[in-house]
Design a protein around this motif. Sequence first.
Motif, mmCIF file in Angstrom:
data_model
loop_
_atom_site.group_PDB
_atom_site.id
_atom_site.type_symbol
_atom_site.label_atom_id
_atom_site.label_comp_id
_atom_site.label_asym_id
_atom_site.label_seq_id
_atom_site.Cartn_x
_atom_site.Cartn_y
_atom_site.Cartn_z
ATOM 1 N N GLY A 75 105.676 54.981 117.968
ATOM 2 C CA GLY A 75 105.543 55.768 116.748
ATOM 3 C C GLY A 75 106.671 56.763 116.575
ATOM 4 N N GLY A 79 109.050 55.361 114.021
ATOM 5 C CA GLY A 79 108.702 56.204 112.877
ATOM 6 C C GLY A 79 109.906 56.974 112.386
ATOM 7 N N GLY A 138 102.730 52.181 110.670
ATOM 8 C CA GLY A 138 103.176 53.079 109.620
ATOM 9 C C GLY A 138 104.031 52.383 108.586
ATOM 10 N N SER A 358 98.437 57.856 104.891
ATOM 11 C CA SER A 358 99.779 57.974 104.302
ATOM 12 C C SER A 358 99.829 59.051 103.226
ATOM 13 N N ARG A 366 106.883 60.312 105.615
ATOM 14 C CA ARG A 366 105.643 59.538 105.644
ATOM 15 C C ARG A 366 105.594 58.511 106.779
ATOM 16 N N TYR A 367 106.705 57.835 107.060
ATOM 17 C CA TYR A 367 106.692 56.842 108.149
ATOM 18 C C TYR A 367 106.436 57.550 109.472
ATOM 19 N N SER A 370 102.724 59.162 109.518
ATOM 20 C CA SER A 370 101.690 58.134 109.633
ATOM 21 C C SER A 370 101.701 57.491 111.015
ATOM 22 N N SER A 371 102.903 57.240 111.540
ATOM 23 C CA SER A 371 103.016 56.599 112.853
ATOM 24 C C SER A 371 102.514 57.505 113.963
ATOM 25 N N TYR A 374 98.692 57.587 113.752
ATOM 26 C CA TYR A 374 98.128 56.315 114.183
ATOM 27 C C TYR A 374 98.171 56.169 115.702
#
Length: 434
Positions: A75, A79, A138, A358, A366-367, A370-371, A374
Amino acid sequence: MSSPVTDTTERRGLYKAFAASLSGTSLEWYDFAVYSSAAALVFGDLFFPGSDPLTGTLQAFGTYAVGYIARPLGGIVFGRLGDVIGRKRVLVATLLLIGVATFCIGLLPTHAQAGALAPTLLVVLRFAQGVGVGGEWGGAVLLSSEFSQAGQRGFWASAAQVGPPLGTLMANGVLALLAGLLTEAQFLSWGWRLAFLLSAVLVAFGLLIRSKLEETPVFKELAARGDRPTAPVTEVLRTQRRPLVAAILARVGPDVLYAMFAVFVLTYATKELDMSRGQAVTAVLIGSACQVGLIPFSGYLSDRYGRRLIYGIGAIGGAVWSVVFFAITSSLGTLILGVVIGLVFHSLMYGPQAAFVSEQFTARLRYTGSSLAYTFAGVIGGALAPLAFTYFLAKTGTGYVIALYIVVACMVTLVGLRLGSAVVDDEDLAVSRA
């Protein structure tokens, strides 16, 4: 106002993104799920032999947990790259990484052939799987969500969420077919390897689809504005702490519920209820098949009635049903019923989850955000759950302690939903349209 040509182009891009997100995550989760099923069914005997079958299974689930523990690294690394160099290029790399690791697991020697080297190599390859999955989710979510329109994001973002049950369906289907066609001796000797070696064909198919995909409109706009972050991980931890905590907590319940009804239930059915491997896998197959349709439907419901409402219903229902499951499950029929209903409640959480997570983060982070959410939630929820379930079953001989564990996890999810934002910033999530 958009022209018909523009609308057609955007729609085509959305469909391609949905297909790439669905196919890629399905193939990667096939790889991840085939390991999960093998850990419950055969790895204890092959890589961790001992006099106590539950001890071998516990050790096998230890390597299962390694895949979750490795996810934060994936991530963080992928990410960051996803926010700096783009979604598409990163997703090709993650798919390739997990595919190669899974294929190599199919070639490993067993403990009887190589001694301690065998479980060591298994842990290393499981770690590589986890890194790939940690970077995958993500980006897969953003593929379809960043192509979609406001008011439809829950449905389209759920493409990535269909990947786990579809991957589980394929993995358990292949294992069930092999177990049905082969004798137990053949399956334990070499049959299980075929499910891992098949990964090479599936990943090649996924790479073909992703290589033809365009970058998301949101990332293109960020790049055009020169608004890409230079240190996204640091920025998320500095400016997005509450959204990160909310997203992490919201994910704990679904991970624990999935670990129960798609992974540990195989061990519970075979070790505690004296059912065959085929019967246990059949129950998971039926439940996973139902999820393939239920997850996008739950995403659609969240577009219409709100993410937190649908998500919360799933969390409360999952908590209650976990207690009922251990009270009623004694035969194949009740096992199937229990798994299906358990995965229905999981779907109510899992369908809205991609959009909910997200939407907590700004587009430029956001990537990464979110990663991180997660992967860290996976360590707290999915990694520990099968280990805890196996330990509690061995020590207490009852499933009610396991049910209590699930209830607590679902309550943690409700806290995360309360902390999270229910307001979608559509100006930030969508791109401007001519």
